[in-house]
Structure formats: structure tokens, C-alpha cells
Design a protein around this motif. Structure first.
Motif, PDB file in Angstrom:
ATOM      1  N   CYS A  61     -18.697 -12.257 -45.926  1.00 17.79           N
ATOM      2  CA  CYS A  61     -18.894 -11.098 -46.794  1.00 17.79           C
ATOM      3  C   CYS A  61     -20.322 -11.032 -47.334  1.00 17.79           C
ATOM      4  N   GLY A  62     -20.956 -12.183 -47.472  1.00 20.85           N
ATOM      5  CA  GLY A  62     -22.369 -12.186 -47.834  1.00 20.85           C
ATOM      6  C   GLY A  62     -23.218 -11.523 -46.766  1.00 20.85           C
ATOM      7  N   GLU A  63     -22.879 -11.788 -45.517  1.00 19.39           N
ATOM      8  CA  GLU A  63     -23.610 -11.162 -44.412  1.00 19.39           C
ATOM      9  C   GLU A  63     -23.266  -9.681 -44.292  1.00 19.39           C
ATOM     10  N   ILE A  64     -22.027  -9.307 -44.607  1.00 23.31           N
ATOM     11  CA  ILE A  64     -21.650  -7.889 -44.631  1.00 23.31           C
ATOM     12  C   ILE A  64     -22.507  -7.143 -45.644  1.00 23.31           C
ATOM     13  N   GLU A  65     -22.694  -7.746 -46.808  1.00 25.87           N
ATOM     14  CA  GLU A  65     -23.549  -7.129 -47.830  1.00 25.87           C
ATOM     15  C   GLU A  65     -24.969  -6.946 -47.308  1.00 25.87           C
ATOM     16  N   MET A  66     -25.502  -7.959 -46.645  1.00 28.41           N
ATOM     17  CA  MET A  66     -26.866  -7.901 -46.136  1.00 28.41           C
ATOM     18  C   MET A  66     -27.032  -6.807 -45.080  1.00 28.41           C
ATOM     19  N   ILE A  67     -26.147  -6.797 -44.083  1.00 27.97           N
ATOM     20  CA  ILE A  67     -26.333  -5.845 -42.981  1.00 27.97           C
ATOM     21  C   ILE A  67     -25.986  -4.420 -43.420  1.00 27.97           C
ATOM     22  N   SER A  68     -25.077  -4.273 -44.401  1.00 32.89           N
ATOM     23  CA  SER A  68     -24.792  -2.937 -44.942  1.00 32.89           C
ATOM     24  C   SER A  68     -26.047  -2.357 -45.572  1.00 32.89           C
ATOM     25  N   LYS A  69     -26.781  -3.189 -46.291  1.00 34.51           N
ATOM     26  CA  LYS A  69     -27.999  -2.721 -46.939  1.00 34.51           C
ATOM     27  C   LYS A  69     -29.103  -2.434 -45.920  1.00 34.51           C
ATOM     28  N   ILE A  70     -29.129  -3.200 -44.836  1.00 36.55           N
ATOM     29  CA  ILE A  70     -30.097  -2.923 -43.763  1.00 36.55           C
ATOM     30  C   ILE A  70     -29.808  -1.567 -43.137  1.00 36.55           C
ATOM     31  N   ILE A  71     -28.519  -1.277 -42.926  1.00 37.42           N
ATOM     32  CA  ILE A  71     -28.129   0.032 -42.376  1.00 37.42           C
ATOM     33  C   ILE A  71     -28.515   1.138 -43.357  1.00 37.42           C
ATOM     34  N   CYS A  72     -28.279   0.907 -44.661  1.00 28.75           N
ATOM     35  CA  CYS A  72     -28.682   1.890 -45.675  1.00 28.75           C
ATOM     36  C   CYS A  72     -30.186   2.156 -45.617  1.00 28.75           C
ATOM     37  N   LYS A  73     -30.963   1.097 -45.415  1.00 29.64           N
ATOM     38  CA  LYS A  73     -32.418   1.237 -45.345  1.00 29.64           C
ATOM     39  C   LYS A  73     -32.829   2.051 -44.131  1.00 29.64           C
ATOM     40  N   ASN A  74     -32.091   1.900 -43.018  1.00 29.32           N
ATOM     41  CA  ASN A  74     -32.381   2.692 -41.820  1.00 29.32           C
ATOM     42  C   ASN A  74     -32.042   4.168 -42.020  1.00 29.32           C
ATOM     43  N   ILE A  75     -31.060   4.434 -42.862  1.00 31.25           N
ATOM     44  CA  ILE A  75     -30.667   5.817 -43.142  1.00 31.25           C
ATOM     45  C   ILE A  75     -31.595   6.456 -44.158  1.00 31.25           C
ATOM     46  N   ASP A  76     -31.938   5.691 -45.193  1.00 26.23           N
ATOM     47  CA  ASP A  76     -32.792   6.196 -46.273  1.00 26.23           C
ATOM     48  C   ASP A  76     -33.921   5.198 -46.513  1.00 26.23           C
ATOM     49  N   ASN A  77     -35.107   5.574 -46.105  1.00 24.86           N
ATOM     50  CA  ASN A  77     -36.243   4.655 -46.194  1.00 24.86           C
ATOM     51  C   ASN A  77     -36.623   4.326 -47.634  1.00 24.86           C
ATOM     52  N   ASN A  78     -36.165   5.132 -48.580  1.00 25.65           N
ATOM     53  CA  ASN A  78     -36.452   4.885 -49.993  1.00 25.65           C
ATOM     54  C   ASN A  78     -35.456   3.921 -50.633  1.00 25.65           C
ATOM     55  N   PHE A  79     -34.452   3.541 -49.863  1.00 26.77           N
ATOM     56  CA  PHE A  79     -33.429   2.632 -50.372  1.00 26.77           C
ATOM     57  C   PHE A  79     -34.042   1.267 -50.691  1.00 26.77           C
ATOM     58  N   LYS A  80     -33.653   0.699 -51.834  1.00 28.99           N
ATOM     59  CA  LYS A  80     -34.105  -0.632 -52.225  1.00 28.99           C
ATOM     60  C   LYS A  80     -32.925  -1.590 -52.230  1.00 28.99           C
ATOM     61  N   PHE A  81     -33.130  -2.765 -51.684  1.00 26.07           N
ATOM     62  CA  PHE A  81     -32.047  -3.741 -51.538  1.00 26.07           C
ATOM     63  C   PHE A  81     -31.438  -4.139 -52.883  1.00 26.07           C
ATOM     64  N   SER A  82     -32.202  -4.025 -53.941  1.00 25.97           N
ATOM     65  CA  SER A  82     -31.714  -4.428 -55.266  1.00 25.97           C
ATOM     66  C   SER A  82     -30.975  -3.305 -55.992  1.00 25.97           C
ATOM     67  N   ASP A  83     -30.943  -2.105 -55.392  1.00 25.86           N
ATOM     68  CA  ASP A  83     -30.384  -0.940 -56.078  1.00 25.86           C
ATOM     69  C   ASP A  83     -28.858  -0.981 -56.199  1.00 25.86           C
ATOM     70  N   LEU A  84     -28.189  -1.340 -55.126  1.00 26.39           N
ATOM     71  CA  LEU A  84     -26.734  -1.209 -55.067  1.00 26.39           C
ATOM     72  C   LEU A  84     -26.054  -2.570 -55.056  1.00 26.39           C
ATOM     73  N   THR A  85     -24.913  -2.630 -55.722  1.00 25.15           N
ATOM     74  CA  THR A  85     -24.228  -3.912 -55.829  1.00 25.15           C
ATOM     75  C   THR A  85     -22.794  -3.890 -55.298  1.00 25.15           C
ATOM     76  N   SER A  86     -22.227  -2.726 -55.037  1.00 24.66           N
ATOM     77  CA  SER A  86     -20.837  -2.658 -54.595  1.00 24.66           C
ATOM     78  C   SER A  86     -20.714  -1.992 -53.240  1.00 24.66           C
ATOM     79  N   ILE A  87     -19.611  -2.286 -52.564  1.00 18.98           N
ATOM     80  CA  ILE A  87     -19.367  -1.723 -51.247  1.00 18.98           C
ATOM     81  C   ILE A  87     -19.219  -0.205 -51.310  1.00 18.98           C
ATOM     82  N   GLU A  88     -18.666   0.289 -52.420  1.00 21.55           N
ATOM     83  CA  GLU A  88     -18.510   1.734 -52.601  1.00 21.55           C
ATOM     84  C   GLU A  88     -19.876   2.413 -52.689  1.00 21.55           C
TER      85      GLU A  88
END
Length: 212
Positions: A61-88
Motif C-alpha cells: 500500500c505504500g507503493e500504491i500511494e507512491m505510484i498513484s501520486k506519480i500518475i497524478c503528476k502525469n495528469i496534472d503537472n502542477n500536482f505536488k506529492f505532499s498535497d494529497l494524503t488519502s486515496i479519495e
């Protein structure tokens, strides 16, 4: 970008995925399969729980969190890894790209050897996946929630990570096709990972043709 810059970008991103995401996924899968020495991976044992499954759930689940945020970054270049904390919260970003979101939600995972078939992200728009809830319970109170660390939750979480790995690989591949088509008329320089890296249990098929 010129020809050499495009080649360098494609090779760099391909290597990064293999070394930083896929190789770690395979390592986690191997750790999961090693538990079969003690508990058979079978539906009859799905409710078995152990500290080893707790460890695996934390890692997966730690890796799920990491790769989910990488996907978010690919969708929105302004996304910051520290911004979101939940799967929702992650999925709200992912849903801004309908193709990627639908790909994740509808991805059916099969492990033929273990008679396993599951759609790990099917109801994520309505509710948190049960295996992620189990992970959260363990994270906040591992001792009182040890019964959540089951074979079933671990297997399902691994399937959820596998989906994200494949979707992210597809995102990278699509980006490379777009780059290549500009200068190379669609020639693909990115080597498909299955050609030089062994497959997941979710990709292997049993072939008994030689015995029939």
C-alpha cells in the motif's frame, strides 16, 4: 527536441520505470509468493492472518500511494506529492482524465494458477477498497486490528498495485508513441518490458497443449 534528445528521453523514462517501479513490484510479488511455504494461496485460506501479511500490506500500500501520486503528476503537472494524503483525494485528480480513470476502474486482474479473478478498483468512486481500509486500520492500530492482515486483503492489494503499474506503463508508452511519431513515423524505441523482464503471476497463463 531533436532526434537524440527524444531517444534519450524515451530510454531514460523506460529505465526509470523498470528500475524504480516494476522491479520493486516484482520483489513484493516474490515476497508474497514466499508465504505459500506456510499458507497455501487458496480461497479456503483467505481469512488466515499473520504479521507477515501485515508487513506486506504496509509495503504494497505504500507503493500504491507512491505510484498513484506519480500518475497524478502525469495528469496534472502542477500536482505536488505532499498535497494529497488519502486515496479519495488522489482519485479525484485521476478522474480528471477519464481514459486513465476508466482504465483503472475496469481493469480485471487474473492469476490463473490460483483461480484468482478480481477487479480491485471497481467501486472506488463510491467507497474505499476493503483491502485499503484494512491497511488503514492496521496502520493506526496494528495490534487491535491484526485480523485485518489476511491473505485475501494482501492478495487483493497486490492486484491493486499491479493495475496501477500497468496503467502507468501504458501512460509512458503512449507518451513515447507521441514523441516517436513526430520524427520517426511511429517507430517505437521503447522496448516492451515483457521482452526482457519476467512477468507477474497476473500475466502468466497455464498451457497444457503439449499434454493434450
Amino acid at each position: 527536441m531533436n532526434e537524440e534528445e527524444i531517444k534519450e528521453k524515451i530510454i531514460s523514462e523506460g529505465k526509470s520505470f523498470i528500475l524504480n517501479q516494476w522491479s520493486y513490484y516484482i520483489q513484493l510479488e516474490k515476497m508474497f509468493l514466499e508465504t505459500e511455504s506456510y499458507v497455501s494461496i487458496h480461497k479456503n485460506n483467505y481469512k488466515c492472518y499473520s504479521t507477515k501479511y501485515t508487513e506486506l500490506l504496509f509495503l504494497i500500500c505504500g507503493e500504491i500511494e507512491m505510484i498513484s501520486k506519480i500518475i497524478c503528476k502525469n495528469i496534472d503537472n502542477n500536482f505536488k506529492f505532499s498535497d494529497l494524503t488519502s486515496i479519495e483525494e488522489w482519485f479525484k485528480i485521476i478522474e480528471t482524465n477519464e481514459e486513465i480513470a476508466d482504465g483503472i476502474i475496469n481493469f480485471k486482474v487474473k492469476a490463473q494458477l490460483y483461480d484468482f479473478e478480481y477487479v480491485p478498483w471497481l467501486n472506488v468512486r463510491k467507497e474505499t477498497p476493503s483491502w485499503w481500509t484494512a491497511h488503514n486500520k492496521l496502520k493506526h492500530n496494528r495490534i487491535n486490528n491484526v485480523v485485518e492482515a489476511t491473505l485475501e486483503n494482501t492478495f487483493n492489494a497486490l492486484a491493486g498495485l499491479f493495475v496501477l503499474e500497468k496503467i502507468y506503463f501504458q501512460i509512458i508508452s503512449n507518451n513515447h508513441h507521441e514523441l516517436c511519431s513526430k520524427l520517426y513515423d511511429g517507430i517505437q524505441y521503447f522496448v516492451p518490458m515483457d521482452e526482457w523482464f519476467y512477468k507477474s503471476i497476473f500475466e502468466k497463463q497455464i498451457d497444457l497443449g503439449c499434454y493434450l
